[in-house]
Enzyme design. Structure first.
Site, PDB file in Angstrom:
ATOM      1  N   LYS A  28       0.830  -1.206   0.000  1.00  0.00           N
ATOM      2  CA  LYS A  28       0.000   0.000   0.000  1.00  0.00           C
ATOM      3  C   LYS A  28       0.866   1.257   0.000  1.00  0.00           C
ATOM      4  O   LYS A  28       1.882   1.327   0.700  1.00  0.00           O
ATOM      5  CB  LYS A  28      -0.912  -0.023   1.229  1.00  0.00           C
ATOM      6  CG  LYS A  28      -1.956   1.089   1.289  1.00  0.00           C
ATOM      7  CD  LYS A  28      -2.838   0.910   2.522  1.00  0.00           C
ATOM      8  CE  LYS A  28      -3.926   1.969   2.641  1.00  0.00           C
ATOM      9  NZ  LYS A  28      -4.782   1.746   3.828  1.00  0.00           N
ATOM     10  N   SER A 104      -9.640   1.585   3.169  1.00  0.00           N
ATOM     11  CA  SER A 104      -8.848   2.372   2.250  1.00  0.00           C
ATOM     12  C   SER A 104      -7.823   1.570   1.453  1.00  0.00           C
ATOM     13  O   SER A 104      -7.244   2.074   0.490  1.00  0.00           O
ATOM     14  CB  SER A 104      -8.120   3.471   3.040  1.00  0.00           C
ATOM     15  OG  SER A 104      -7.223   2.906   3.987  1.00  0.00           O
ATOM     16  N   SER A 128      -9.904  -0.981   7.292  1.00  0.00           N
ATOM     17  CA  SER A 128      -9.349  -0.689   5.961  1.00  0.00           C
ATOM     18  C   SER A 128      -8.594  -1.825   5.300  1.00  0.00           C
ATOM     19  O   SER A 128      -8.210  -1.720   4.136  1.00  0.00           O
ATOM     20  CB  SER A 128      -8.443   0.551   6.024  1.00  0.00           C
ATOM     21  OG  SER A 128      -9.219   1.719   6.152  1.00  0.00           O
TER      22      SER A 128
END
Length: 368
Positions: A28, A104, A128
């Site tokens: 990420k 996210s 997330s």
């Protein structure tokens, strides 16, 4: 959308080839990788100076011989649950392309679901990792808070955020944890685990209650807002190019009174004790992964369709307990799953319990 983004479902914002010849991993884009900007899904950081060093978790991956194939897309500033991103593009949910990929850690979930990597790394401050895992039909783990170092992660400080992982099955999720955390040692269950379920609707498992769940959800919302504003509120002050939804949420966070924050911390202690007490009578707690079906991209334009999805996830960021989501689509074939919560520090056993539960459910399905 260019050819590369079509090929990878928009999961990656940068392609890389770093490390050994072991497991392939996407990371990420809020974790530092030396020599590359950490954009956090925001135009405000698109031209940031390259990171001088790797995040601790990235060094662990490289030390385990993994190959990092790219930086994964994410919801801007990790402050949203849809995965929709106007600045960097929205990853396409491989199994349900009309529905949100979740956020996210959207790109990490999509990369795994699309088969681009063996596992992917995400972060989880209010669901997330677990929410996009459920949205995309893969496994996701939020480890015990603090188990995996957040050094080199953005935001730098958080009382909720955990670095976690996605995989297509429990065995790979266990290998992902071992790669990220050298202290993680897989375990084999010596006896059938004792499970309690909260609202999961599973046959043969005793039911229980967590009366403080919804208050803990609200407290988690309060703390993520105030902590995110503390990390990124300066972007508002200097008129940085951030999305209007993010700007509105940061501005609203500034209006949260100190008394409400103090009450959220009191609720954190109360809910943590509540979960610990329940786990004293069982090995793990099972809940639904999501409180509803992930909305379509069109439906998600209304924030109300998304916020409540993490009703069962966000409270365990507040308490710090490890939690795993396993996919279990609805009878109509829509995204859904189960969440399994374990004792703090017992992440390896939790992985083994989740695998056992998934195998049991698969057997029930095949014999039904």
């Amino acid at each position: 959308m260019d050819g590369q983004r079509t090929e990878d479902h928009g999961a990656l914002v940068a392609r890389l080839s770093l490390g050994g010849d072991g497991l392939c991993v996407a990371v990420k884009d809020c974790l530092d990788i030396a020599g590359h900007a950490t954009a956090c899904g925001s135009a405000a950081f698109r031209d940031a100076a390259p990171a001088a060093a790797n995040a601790a978790a990235v060094d662990s991956l490289l030390g385990a011989g993994c190959r990092i194939i790219g930086k994964a897309a994410m919801h801007e500033l990790a402050f949203g649950m849809t995965g929709v991103n106007a600045a960097f593009g929205t990853p396409v949910n491989p199994r349900w392309p009309d529905r949100i990929p979740g956020g996210s850690s959207s790109g990490s979930a999509v990369a795994v679901a699309a088969g681009l990597c063996d596992f992917a790394v995400g972060t989880d401050t209010g669901g997330s990792v677990r929410q996009p895992a459920a949205c995309c039909g893969v496994w996701g783990i939020k480890p015990t808070f603090g188990r995996i170092s957040r050094e080199g992660a953005t935001p730098a400080a958080s009382t909720l955020d955990c670095i976690g992982a996605f995989a297509r099955d429990g065995g790979m999720l266990t290998r992902a944890m071992a790669a990220m955390d050298p202290s993680f040692v897989p375990v084999t269950l010596e006896a059938e685990p004792v499970l309690l379920q909260v609202d999961a609707g599973l046959p043969g498992i005793a039911t229980a209650e967590l009366p403080g769940l919804d208050a803990a959800f609200a407290a988690g919302m309060t703390l993520i807002a105030t902590e995110t504003e503390a990390a990124f509120g300066h972007l508002l002050d200097r008129g940085a190019p951030i999305g209007p939804d993010i700007a509105a949420r940061l501005a609203a966070a500034r209006e949260i009174p100190a008394q409400k924050v103090a009450e959220a911390e009191r609720l954190r202690m109360a809910f943590t004790a509540e979960v610990d007490a329940l786990l004293a009578s069982c090995d793990a707690i099972v809940t639904p992964a999501l409180d509803g079906i992930p909305p379509t991209l069109a439906e998600a334009r209304d924030p109300k369709t998304v916020l409540g999805l993490t009703r069962y996830q966000r409270p365990f960021n507040l308490s710090g307990h490890p939690a795993i989501v396993i996919p279990r689509p609805t009878p109509d074939g829509l995204p859904a799953g189960l969440q399994i919560i374990g004792r703090k520090g017992d992440d390896a056993r939790l992985c083994a319990i989740a695998i056992r539960l998934a195998e049991s459910l698969q057997t029930q399905t095949e014999t039904a």
